[in-house]
Design a protein around this motif. Structure first.
Motif, mmCIF file in Angstrom:
data_model
loop_
_atom_site.group_PDB
_atom_site.id
_atom_site.type_symbol
_atom_site.label_atom_id
_atom_site.label_comp_id
_atom_site.label_asym_id
_atom_site.label_seq_id
_atom_site.Cartn_x
_atom_site.Cartn_y
_atom_site.Cartn_z
ATOM 1 N N THR A 1 0.826 -1.214 0.000
ATOM 2 C CA THR A 1 0.000 0.000 0.000
ATOM 3 C C THR A 1 0.855 1.257 0.000
ATOM 4 O O THR A 1 0.583 2.199 -0.735
ATOM 5 C CB THR A 1 -0.945 -0.001 1.217
ATOM 6 O OG1 THR A 1 -1.744 -1.182 1.172
ATOM 7 C CG2 THR A 1 -1.837 1.216 1.219
ATOM 8 N N ALA A 2 1.916 1.272 0.796
ATOM 9 C CA ALA A 2 2.811 2.431 0.843
ATOM 10 C C ALA A 2 3.502 2.631 -0.505
ATOM 11 O O ALA A 2 3.671 3.773 -0.957
ATOM 12 C CB ALA A 2 3.851 2.260 1.941
ATOM 13 N N ALA A 3 3.863 1.533 -1.169
ATOM 14 C CA ALA A 3 4.518 1.646 -2.480
ATOM 15 C C ALA A 3 3.548 2.162 -3.535
ATOM 16 O O ALA A 3 3.911 2.983 -4.379
ATOM 17 C CB ALA A 3 5.088 0.295 -2.896
ATOM 18 N N LEU A 4 2.299 1.715 -3.489
ATOM 19 C CA LEU A 4 1.332 2.108 -4.510
ATOM 20 C C LEU A 4 0.744 3.499 -4.300
ATOM 21 O O LEU A 4 0.332 4.142 -5.254
ATOM 22 C CB LEU A 4 0.198 1.075 -4.580
ATOM 23 C CG LEU A 4 0.614 -0.302 -5.078
ATOM 24 C CD1 LEU A 4 -0.574 -1.258 -5.017
ATOM 25 C CD2 LEU A 4 1.175 -0.230 -6.486
ATOM 26 N N PRO B 1 10.482 -1.604 -8.368
ATOM 27 C CA PRO B 1 9.903 -0.268 -8.547
ATOM 28 C C PRO B 1 8.372 -0.331 -8.487
ATOM 29 O O PRO B 1 7.761 -1.209 -9.102
ATOM 30 C CB PRO B 1 10.373 0.147 -9.945
ATOM 31 C CG PRO B 1 11.536 -0.734 -10.252
ATOM 32 C CD PRO B 1 11.302 -2.009 -9.504
ATOM 33 N N ALA B 2 7.777 0.562 -7.732
ATOM 34 C CA ALA B 2 6.331 0.533 -7.527
ATOM 35 C C ALA B 2 5.549 0.714 -8.826
ATOM 36 O O ALA B 2 4.466 0.150 -8.975
ATOM 37 C CB ALA B 2 5.926 1.606 -6.525
ATOM 38 N N ASP B 3 6.089 1.466 -9.770
ATOM 39 C CA ASP B 3 5.358 1.702 -11.014
ATOM 40 C C ASP B 3 5.395 0.499 -11.953
ATOM 41 O O ASP B 3 4.729 0.493 -12.980
ATOM 42 C CB ASP B 3 5.874 2.943 -11.726
ATOM 43 C CG ASP B 3 7.342 2.845 -12.124
ATOM 44 O OD1 ASP B 3 8.040 1.952 -11.603
ATOM 45 O OD2 ASP B 3 7.784 3.667 -12.941
ATOM 46 N N ARG B 4 6.126 -0.563 -11.603
ATOM 47 C CA ARG B 4 6.203 -1.784 -12.413
ATOM 48 C C ARG B 4 5.401 -2.945 -11.832
ATOM 49 O O ARG B 4 5.374 -4.014 -12.397
ATOM 50 C CB ARG B 4 7.663 -2.231 -12.579
ATOM 51 C CG ARG B 4 8.511 -1.239 -13.310
ATOM 52 C CD ARG B 4 8.086 -1.176 -14.746
ATOM 53 N NE ARG B 4 8.932 -0.213 -15.448
ATOM 54 C CZ ARG B 4 8.515 0.500 -16.453
ATOM 55 N NH1 ARG B 4 7.284 0.385 -16.885
ATOM 56 N NH2 ARG B 4 9.323 1.346 -17.029
#
Length: 75
Positions: free
Chosen positions: A30-33, A53-56
């Protein structure tokens, strides 16, 4: 606990066994997203750190670890 992570544009998923609780893993995802962290960082049972990486991130599946069965007995 077994964690499966799907990464965009990668044909294989990342599978790891972690000693972290399901709530800890959920909070890290959740923190990454939400943008608080730019990466998802988890540690497996052997102490190795996995950083994605969160965007991947495509998906994260959190499940209970199954006991490994040995032998050829019918179950």
């Amino acid at each position: 606990m077994e964690i499966k992570i799907g990464v965009q544009h990668t044909p294989r998923e990342i599978v790891l066994e972690s000693g972290q609780s399901a709530e800890d893993v959920k909070n890290a995802v959740t923190a990454a997203l939400t943008g608080k962290d730019k990466v998802l960082s988890l540690t497996d049972e052997r102490g190795r750190e996995i950083i994605i990486p969160a965007d991947r991130l495509a998906y994260v599946e959190i499940g209970e670890s199954a006991a490994r069965r040995v032998g050829f007995g019918a179950l």
